[in-house]
Design an enzyme around this catalytic site. Sequence first.
Site, PDB file in Angstrom:
ATOM      1  N   ASP A 193      45.273  52.779  45.205  1.00 33.65           N
ATOM      2  CA  ASP A 193      46.889  52.053  44.957  1.00 33.65           C
ATOM      3  C   ASP A 193      47.052  52.065  43.896  1.00 33.65           C
ATOM      4  O   ASP A 193      46.274  50.880  43.499  1.00 33.65           O
ATOM      5  CB  ASP A 193      47.455  51.063  46.670  1.00 33.65           C
ATOM      6  CG  ASP A 193      48.982  50.758  46.319  1.00 33.65           C
ATOM      7  OD1 ASP A 193      49.323  51.388  44.748  1.00 33.65           O
ATOM      8  OD2 ASP A 193      49.486  50.830  46.909  1.00 33.65           O
ATOM      9  N   HIS A 194      47.423  52.184  42.979  1.00 34.18           N
ATOM     10  CA  HIS A 194      46.870  51.863  41.516  1.00 34.18           C
ATOM     11  C   HIS A 194      47.880  50.904  40.674  1.00 34.18           C
ATOM     12  O   HIS A 194      47.499  49.947  39.861  1.00 34.18           O
ATOM     13  CB  HIS A 194      47.208  52.435  40.188  1.00 34.18           C
ATOM     14  CG  HIS A 194      48.528  53.426  40.191  1.00 34.18           C
ATOM     15  ND1 HIS A 194      49.882  53.911  40.972  1.00 34.18           N
ATOM     16  CD2 HIS A 194      49.498  53.212  38.985  1.00 34.18           C
ATOM     17  CE1 HIS A 194      51.080  54.021  39.926  1.00 34.18           C
ATOM     18  NE2 HIS A 194      51.081  53.638  38.874  1.00 34.18           N
ATOM     19  N   HIS A 257      53.092  51.072  47.015  1.00 41.14           N
ATOM     20  CA  HIS A 257      52.627  49.522  45.826  1.00 41.14           C
ATOM     21  C   HIS A 257      53.936  48.667  46.459  1.00 41.14           C
ATOM     22  O   HIS A 257      53.171  47.298  46.078  1.00 41.14           O
ATOM     23  CB  HIS A 257      53.315  50.524  45.035  1.00 41.14           C
ATOM     24  CG  HIS A 257      52.789  51.711  43.626  1.00 41.14           C
ATOM     25  ND1 HIS A 257      51.781  52.104  44.736  1.00 41.14           N
ATOM     26  CD2 HIS A 257      53.660  52.652  43.783  1.00 41.14           C
ATOM     27  CE1 HIS A 257      51.558  53.246  43.619  1.00 41.14           C
ATOM     28  NE2 HIS A 257      52.518  53.821  43.234  1.00 41.14           N
TER      29      HIS A 257
HETATM   30  C1  BG6 Z   1      53.775  56.456  41.178  1.00 39.65           C
HETATM   31  C2  BG6 Z   1      54.685  57.303  41.738  1.00 39.65           C
HETATM   32  O1  BG6 Z   1      53.122  56.312  42.807  1.00 39.65           O
HETATM   33  O2  BG6 Z   1      53.613  55.428  40.497  1.00 39.65           O
HETATM   34  C3  BG6 Z   1      55.571  57.470  41.120  1.00 39.65           C
HETATM   35  O3  BG6 Z   1      54.543  58.667  42.798  1.00 39.65           O
HETATM   36  C4  BG6 Z   1      55.935  56.420  40.363  1.00 39.65           C
HETATM   37  O4  BG6 Z   1      57.250  58.250  41.044  1.00 39.65           O
HETATM   38  C5  BG6 Z   1      55.029  55.971  39.861  1.00 39.65           C
HETATM   39  O5  BG6 Z   1      56.576  56.920  38.989  1.00 39.65           O
HETATM   40  C6  BG6 Z   1      54.934  54.176  38.731  1.00 39.65           C
HETATM   41  O6  BG6 Z   1      53.566  54.200  38.737  1.00 39.65           O
HETATM   42  P1  BG6 Z   1      54.040  53.366  37.096  1.00 39.65           P
HETATM   43  O7  BG6 Z   1      52.158  53.317  36.988  1.00 39.65           O
HETATM   44  O8  BG6 Z   1      54.638  54.181  35.741  1.00 39.65           O
HETATM   45  O9  BG6 Z   1      54.863  52.372  37.482  1.00 39.65           O
END
Ligand code: BG6
Length: 509
Positions: A193-194, A257
Amino acid sequence: MNPFREDLVARSLPEPCTVVIFGATGDLTHRKLVPALYNLAVDGELPTGVKIVGFARRDKSDGEFRDGLEKINRKVSRSGHDERVWAPFVENVFYHRSEFADADGYRRLAERLDAIDAEGGGKGNRLFYIASAPEYFDDILIQLKEAGLNQAAEGCWSRVIVEKPFGTDLATAAHLNEVVNATFEENSTYRIDHYLGKETAQNLMVLRFANAIFEPLWNSKHISHVQVTCAENLGMEGGRGGYYDKSGALRDMVQNHLLQLLSLVAMEPPTDLTADGVRDEKVKVIRSLRQWDTPEKVAENVVRAQYVAGHVDGEPVPGYRDEDRVDPESETEAYVALRLMIDTWRWSGVPFYIRMGKRLPKKSTEISVHFKDAPCVLFNSCGVGSPGGNVLVIRIQPDEGISLRMVSKIPGNSLRLEPVKMDFHYDTSFGKTSPEAYERLLLDAIAGDATLFARRDEVEEAWKFIDHIERAWHESETAPPMEEYVAGSWGPREADRLLARDGNVWRRL
Ligand code: BG6
């Protein structure tokens, strides 16, 4: 026990290994994974002996694969593109063509990995990164097992990282967990989960538990409510509409997230900083969410919406249903706002509001903790009113930092009060940009530290909560309505009413 005991804080050293990326011709590999590994090399953090094998279906030579990676790395790499680092880095990058369900492709992969080890490369350690389209996840895991690649040689390790989406509901997530756990041990499984790799998300625990001033106030006695906002100005660019329209804001961002961020804000202090110590506490938060399990409760506590045509950054943009690859009659939400209650002693009666939307005015993710107003007996009697309470804002991105809103006297001879902000910015305080989330997470997986990855029970508990809402939306005759907002605005009015009911307003970003 001292939670900062060195043996519990220091993670093991990242070791040489071969990283095999499934779905190597995709966007994630080109824009995130390889640039992350390259930037680790730039910072001298990538162990020597790390080899990278891209596994995908298209025909490509090593050279073609490397050229494609270079082209994108030049555009997106956080630290720029330095040929002196890139040249030796890319020599260790290879391409392996195979269908995902073709046993022979995995037999050849096993031979190739053995050859890399024999040349002194990965040292028998393997990290399999499943970044393909989700319909291939099962095939890949099953074939890895068939080829014996899930087992490591004596003294070596074999681990798997599974990208999102981890299922589309509880049943599919539980099935995927069965397949994963039939192939790899749970402690060799890294569900990514980044958001957990973002610097400010990592700092949440430090802020809460390394500073003595917050924890005594971190409860329903002093906190009126908490808001988590994830705003995006982008819509469905780059062909994303096809995936997104099947998913929607709730499944795409909230299940993973945003519930992860929420659990970091609301969790009890863990007994130690081991992966399970932290995850044991996080999962309790998700488990304690009051379930919105009837259409009436969903209607009362959740707002969904789609955008109609408007302007973002001064440019005209189409409405959601007119976006590329989106069904013109789509019933998928591009915005969701939720009012959550966590039924624990600490949070009894404190609403947590979460909102996520596409095509909002700007990209910004933050958590704000709103403290109760001071009993203004003193200043009310002077007729100055109350300028509001203290708010602690944790900016996840961009401009990562933390600010505290306080009330102060305006200089002058009369007594006038105004809120002021104490502000801490990561880049000015530490003089360097934060690493990308994928850098930290890849390094952790290489080092065998799963703290910042979701455990099986966390994922399933989160789906349980989300499934009730999806069911109310899609299977109930009294489904709560789909609201509308103009692209470039801050979302539908109903989302404001969700807070107004408790006497609260969304924070202006
Ligand atoms: C991804 C989603 O996991 O996270 C996307 O699938 C979203 O829809 C993205 O835009 C957002 O990531 P970050 O790191 O740019 O906030």
